[in-house]
Design an enzyme around this catalytic site. Structure first.
Site, short mmCIF file in Angstrom:
data_model
loop_
_atom_site.label_atom_id
_atom_site.label_comp_id
_atom_site.label_asym_id
_atom_site.label_seq_id
_atom_site.Cartn_x
_atom_site.Cartn_y
_atom_site.Cartn_z
NE ARG A 95 39.00 78.27 -13.52
CZ ARG A 95 39.20 78.60 -12.23
NH1 ARG A 95 40.40 78.86 -11.78
NH2 ARG A 95 38.16 78.67 -11.41
NE ARG A 133 39.43 86.65 -9.83
CZ ARG A 133 39.45 85.35 -9.62
NH1 ARG A 133 40.13 84.55 -10.41
NH2 ARG A 133 38.80 84.81 -8.60
CG HIS A 167 46.38 83.47 -10.97
ND1 HIS A 167 46.40 82.22 -11.55
CD2 HIS A 167 45.83 83.30 -9.76
CE1 HIS A 167 45.87 81.35 -10.71
NE2 HIS A 167 45.52 81.98 -9.62
CG ASP A 172 47.19 76.58 -3.96
OD1 ASP A 172 47.91 77.56 -4.25
OD2 ASP A 172 45.96 76.69 -3.74
CD GLU A 194 49.22 82.23 -9.30
OE1 GLU A 194 48.87 83.13 -8.51
OE2 GLU A 194 48.72 81.09 -9.28
O1 TA6 Z 1 47.00 81.24 -7.09
C1 TA6 Z 1 46.55 79.99 -6.70
C2 TA6 Z 1 45.11 80.11 -6.24
O2 TA6 Z 1 45.00 81.06 -5.23
C3 TA6 Z 1 44.61 78.71 -5.83
O3 TA6 Z 1 44.43 78.58 -4.44
C4 TA6 Z 1 43.36 78.53 -6.64
O4 TA6 Z 1 42.23 78.80 -5.94
C5 TA6 Z 1 43.59 79.45 -7.82
O5 TA6 Z 1 44.29 80.55 -7.33
C6 TA6 Z 1 42.43 79.84 -8.71
O6 TA6 Z 1 41.54 80.70 -8.11
P1 TA6 Z 1 40.17 81.06 -8.83
O7 TA6 Z 1 39.45 82.02 -7.93
O8 TA6 Z 1 40.51 81.69 -10.14
O9 TA6 Z 1 39.43 79.76 -9.00
#
Ligand code: TA6
Length: 280
Positions: A62, A85, A154, A197, A255
């Site tokens: 994260r 990832r 991201h 989002d 992103e």
């Molecule tokens: O890029 C935005 C997103 O797709 C959100 O919808 C949110 O879920 C985020 O990515 C994080 O995703 P993750 O799987 O890392 O919790």
């Protein structure tokens, strides 16, 4: 002699590589996910990494810069944001060599082919210059059939003051609002209030993130059609196990992505897309 040096490091017991510039800037990348964990420039950390990120060698991390490939979010049958990832990449640059960048590589394994039947090799190339971080993702279709993929670089950008944050450069761009589940047009400057989002049609010019006195230019390659902006807001953040409840106040994801229309890569073809972050 090059201004750059690469060294091996361990971070939370995970193998990493650090690229340092003679000016003092540096970037730390984990082999797990080719995940950029930290970028320090002018003596300050510029990326947000959750203090609750799970460094267990399996979980997605994260914060930093997760590399979402070959799927974006849950828009397909693969695990969320694809398997790149959560895969172990290998170092593509020797630590003692004269270097101009740091490179990590990933080759399709039997486990990946079982999930996604396309042979490929991928490279993440990380470049560092004073006040500038650039990362380029390349993929080579090593199979005999065309392959389709989605991508998101991201990036979790560290911010000082979310309440007054302004993201410039998206005015008049159409976007998909994933919270309201509707298409909209951006009226002007993006401000982050509550859960955001969005998948924007990428503008031609770089974005500028204004965070008090600090400005960051966020650019992406022309062949990436989308720009995603994400902040979970207070309520959603409280439900994210690997993020502190107030973590959303310290980050925004901007992103460089290809979400709406997959990229099709012919057999033996190569493709490269990138994002760059520059202090203004
Ligand atoms: O890029 C935005 C997103 O797709 C959100 O919808 C949110 O879920 C985020 O990515 C994080 O995703 P993750 O799987 O890392 O919790």
């Amino acid at each position: 002699m090059s201004d750059l040096q690469i060294s091996a490091e361990s971070f939370h017991h995970q193998p990493c590589l650090r690229l340092r510039h003679a000016c003092g800037d540096s970037v730390l990348v984990a082999l797990h996910g080719a995940h950029i964990l930290s970028w320090t420039s002018d003596g300050r950390e510029r990326l947000y990494l959750s203090p609750h990120a799970l460094f267990d060698g399996h979980s997605a991390l994260r914060g930093g810069v997760p590399l979402c490939f070959p799927q974006f979010n849950m828009r397909g049958p693969l695990p969320k944001h694809g398997f790149a990832r959560t895969s172990t990449w290998t170092a593509g640059t020797a630590t003692d060599a004269e270097v101009d960048a740091l490179e990590l590589q990933l080759h399709s394994s039997p486990a990946m082919l079982a999930l996604w039947p396309h042979a490929f090799s991928a490279t993440l190339r990380v470049e560092l210059a004073p006040g500038i971080l650039k990362f380029a993702f390349s993929v080579h279709n090593t199979g005999s059939q065309p392959l389709d993929f989605a991508l998101a670089l991201h990036s979790y950008l560290r911010v000082q003051n979310l309440a007054h944050l302004e993201l410039h450069g998206l005015a008049a761009q159409p976007y998909w609002d994933d919270v309201a589940q509707t298409n909209r047009l951006e009226p002007g400057v993006v401000q982050l209030e509550g859960e955001v989002d969005r998948v924007y049609q990428a503008p031609a010019e770089p974005l500028i993130l204004v965070d008090g006195a600090q400005q960051l230019r966020v650019a992406q390659s022309e062949n990436l059609a989308d720009t995603v902006v994400w902040n979970p807001g207070a309520a959603k953040c409280a439900s994210i196990a690997d993020m502190p409840a107030d973590g959303y106040l310290q980050m925004v994801c901007v992103e460089a992505a290809q979400v709406n229309t997959p990229i099709t890569l012919a057999a033996d073809a190569h493709w490269t897309g990138w994002q760059s972050l520059s202090l203004v």
